[in-house]
Design a protein around this motif. Structure first.
Motif, short mmCIF file in Angstrom:
data_model
loop_
_atom_site.label_atom_id
_atom_site.label_comp_id
_atom_site.label_asym_id
_atom_site.label_seq_id
_atom_site.Cartn_x
_atom_site.Cartn_y
_atom_site.Cartn_z
N THR A 168 12.93 -14.87 6.57
CA THR A 168 12.78 -14.04 5.71
C THR A 168 11.92 -14.22 4.48
N LEU A 169 12.17 -15.16 3.95
CA LEU A 169 11.53 -15.56 2.81
C LEU A 169 9.75 -15.57 3.25
N HIS A 170 9.68 -16.09 4.10
CA HIS A 170 8.58 -16.35 4.70
C HIS A 170 7.57 -14.97 4.72
N GLY A 171 8.27 -13.94 5.12
CA GLY A 171 7.64 -12.42 5.28
C GLY A 171 7.53 -11.94 4.11
N ARG A 172 8.08 -12.27 2.76
CA ARG A 172 8.13 -11.82 1.37
C ARG A 172 7.89 -12.79 0.46
N GLY A 173 6.56 -13.32 0.17
CA GLY A 173 6.02 -14.34 -0.41
C GLY A 173 6.88 -14.49 -1.84
N PRO A 174 6.77 -13.41 -2.74
CA PRO A 174 7.31 -13.76 -3.82
C PRO A 174 8.93 -14.04 -4.04
N LEU A 175 9.57 -13.72 -2.81
CA LEU A 175 11.00 -13.93 -2.91
C LEU A 175 11.28 -15.56 -2.91
N ALA A 176 10.40 -16.36 -2.25
CA ALA A 176 10.61 -17.53 -2.03
C ALA A 176 10.88 -18.54 -3.19
N PRO A 177 9.93 -18.30 -4.19
CA PRO A 177 10.15 -19.14 -5.30
C PRO A 177 11.56 -19.15 -5.98
N LEU A 178 12.21 -18.01 -5.80
CA LEU A 178 13.69 -17.82 -6.33
C LEU A 178 14.60 -18.97 -5.79
N PHE A 179 14.30 -19.28 -4.54
CA PHE A 179 15.20 -20.19 -3.67
C PHE A 179 14.74 -21.55 -3.93
N CYS A 226 0.92 -1.31 0.09
CA CYS A 226 -0.09 -0.16 0.14
C CYS A 226 0.84 1.25 0.13
N PHE A 227 0.54 2.34 -0.79
CA PHE A 227 1.29 3.56 -0.95
C PHE A 227 1.20 4.15 0.36
N ASP A 228 -0.01 4.14 1.14
CA ASP A 228 -0.36 4.82 2.22
C ASP A 228 0.21 4.37 3.43
N CYS A 229 -0.15 3.00 3.75
CA CYS A 229 0.28 2.37 4.98
C CYS A 229 1.24 1.34 4.95
N ARG A 230 1.63 0.95 3.66
CA ARG A 230 2.98 0.21 3.44
C ARG A 230 2.39 -1.22 3.95
N SER A 231 1.34 -1.74 4.08
CA SER A 231 1.18 -2.88 4.37
C SER A 231 1.17 -3.81 3.06
N VAL A 232 1.48 -5.12 3.31
CA VAL A 232 1.42 -6.07 2.19
C VAL A 232 -0.05 -5.98 1.56
N HIS A 241 2.19 -21.36 -4.39
CA HIS A 241 1.29 -21.64 -3.37
C HIS A 241 1.63 -22.53 -2.42
N ASN A 242 2.43 -23.80 -3.10
CA ASN A 242 2.89 -24.71 -2.21
C ASN A 242 4.07 -24.57 -1.17
N ILE A 243 4.76 -23.45 -1.67
CA ILE A 243 5.86 -22.78 -0.91
C ILE A 243 5.14 -22.08 0.33
N ARG A 244 4.53 -21.15 0.16
CA ARG A 244 3.67 -20.44 1.02
C ARG A 244 3.20 -21.26 2.22
N GLN A 245 2.41 -22.62 1.84
CA GLN A 245 1.98 -23.41 2.63
C GLN A 245 3.04 -24.02 3.35
#
Ligand SMILES: [Zn+2]
Ligand SMILES: [Zn+2]
Ligand SMILES: [Zn+2]
Ligand SMILES: [Zn+2]
Length: 317
Positions: free
Chosen positions: A289-300, A127-133, A306-310
Motif C-alpha cells: 500500500t505504501l508503495h502505491g502512495r509514495g509520500p506515505l512511506a516515510p511515515l513508517f 491530476c484534477f481531471d484524470c486523477r493520475s498521480v 528517495h531511498n524508500i522508493r528505491q
C-alpha cells in the motif's frame, strides 16, 4: 553550514519525538532482511514479530494523531488521558472542521472531512481531471498532459469544490456547511468562549467576539487569526502534566497524514495473525500500500524519501 543545520533539526526532531514518546520508524535494513528470507522460503518469526510490532506501534501513533485532528482532543504525553482543546473548534471550520462537518462519500460511503480530501492531495498530488498521480519535476506534470506550478496547484486545491475522494478517487462535491443553529449549539456545549481580556464568558455575535463583562469587542476573523498564532497551554486533568499545543503539533509532524486508513487497517489485522505466514502477509500488504502512495512511506520507514522508493521498488519486483 547546511549540514550543521540539518543535523540540528534532526537532533531536535529526535528530542521532540522522545518527549512525546512516539514510536520510532522501522529501519529499512530489517525490512530488506525480512524479504530476503521470505524469498528463500524462510519465515523468521522473531524478525517478523520485531518488524510487525514496530510497524504496529508506528501505526497506532499515526491513528492517534489522525484522531486528534478529527476530534480536537490531545492525548496527554504522560498518561494518555485525552485533553480537549479549547481553541480548535473555533477555527476548524475553514479547513473543513470537526465532527459536525462529517459527510460520506457518495461512491464508497467512507466518512470524510473536506480537509481529508485536501490533505490527501498534499500527500499525493493528483491530476484534477484524470486523477493520475502527478510527477514532481519543477512543475507537477500529469501523463494526460496537464501541468501545474506548485503554487497554482495549491491554490486550485484550496478553491475547488470538487476533489477526489481519498479512498475511492471518485470526484466528490464539497458539502454545504452544516446548518448554523446546530453548529453554534454544539460548539457552545463543547467549549465556552472566553474573553481574552477578562476571561469572562464571551459571545460570538454580529461577526464579532464580544464580552458583556468588560466590553471587549473584536472582529471574529481577526480573533481567530490571533488564536491560530498563539500557542495553547494544555493541562491534563488526570495527572496535571502541562504542555504546549505547538510543541505537541511539532512532535507529531512526521506522523500526520490525511490518509490514516492503511495504518488503521494494519492495526486491526495484525492482531488477528496467528502464524508467521499471516504475519508476513500483513506486513507485505502494508508495504505494498505504501508503495502505491509514495509520500506515505516515510511515515513508517526510517530513510530518505528517495531511498524508500528505491527499496519498495526492489521489494515489489
Ligand atoms: Zn469514496
Ligand atoms: Zn491528468
Ligand atoms: Zn471581557
Ligand atoms: Zn496526564
Amino acid at each position: 553550514m547546511t549540514t550543521l543545520h540539518s543535523l540540528r533539526s534532526k537532533v531536535l526532531e529526535i528530542k521532540e519525538e522522545t518527549t512525546m514518546n512516539w514510536a520510532p520508524r522501522v529501519k529499512p535494513i530489517k525490512i530488506r532482511r525480512l524479504y530476503r528470507y521470505t524469498r528463500l522460503g524462510i519465515y523468521d518469526d522473531l524478525l517478523l514479530h520485531d518488524v510487525g510490532w514496530e510497524l504496529y506501534a508506528r501505526c497506532t501513533d499515526i491513528a492517534t494523531v489522525a484522531d486528534v485532528y478529527r476530534e480536537g482532543r490531545v492525548p496527554c504525553p504522560e498518561c494518555s488521558t485525552k485533553i480537549a482543546r479549547r481553541i480548535d473548534p473555533l477555527f476548524s471550520t475553514g479547513e473543513g472542521g470537526t465532527h459536525e462537518n462529517w459527510f460520506y462519500c457518495p461512491h464508497c460511503a467512507k466518512r470524510l472531512l473536506w480537509r481529508d480530501c485536501r490533505q490527501a492531495l498534499r500527500d499525493t498530488p493528483r491530476c484534477f481531471d484524470c486523477r493520475s498521480v502527478l510527477q514532481k519535476a519543477d512543475d507537477l506534470e500529469c501523463v494526460c498532459g496537464k501541468t501545474w506550478s506548485p503554487a497554482a496547484y495549491k491554490q486550485s486545491m484550496r478553491t475547488r469544490v470538487r476533489l477526489p475522494c481519498p479512498h475511492c478517487l471518485n470526484l466528490i462535491r464539497k458539502p454545504d456547511p452544516p446548518p448554523r443553529g446546530r453548529t453554534v449549539r454544539t460548539r457552545k456545549s463543547r467549549s465556552e468562549l472566553q474573553c481574552p481580556k477578562c476571561q469572562a464568558v464571551a459571545l460570538h455575535q454580529h461577526g464579532n467576539i464580544e464580552c458583556t463583562a468588560c466590553g471587549y469587542k473584536r472582529r471574529w476573523r481577526d480573533y481567530r487569526k490571533s488564536l491560530k498564532k498563539k500557542d495553547e497551554k494544555l493541562e491534563c486533568p488526570n495527572c496535571r502534566y502541562t504542555f504546549g499545543w505547538q510543541a505537541w503539533r511539532q512532535s507529531a509532524r512526521s506522523l500526520r497524514t490525511g490518509n490514516p486508513r492503511p495504518a488503521r487497517d494494519f492495526i486491526k489485522r495484525w492482531l488477528r495473525c496467528h502464524t508467521p505466514q499471516q504475519r508476513m502477509i500483513q506486513i507485505d500488504t502494508l508495504l505494498q500500500t505504501l508503495h502505491g502512495r509514495g509520500p506515505l512511506a516515510p511515515l513508517f520507514i526510517d530513510s530518505g524519501e528517495h531511498n524508500i522508493r528505491q527499496m519498495l521498488d526492489d521489494l515489489a519486483s
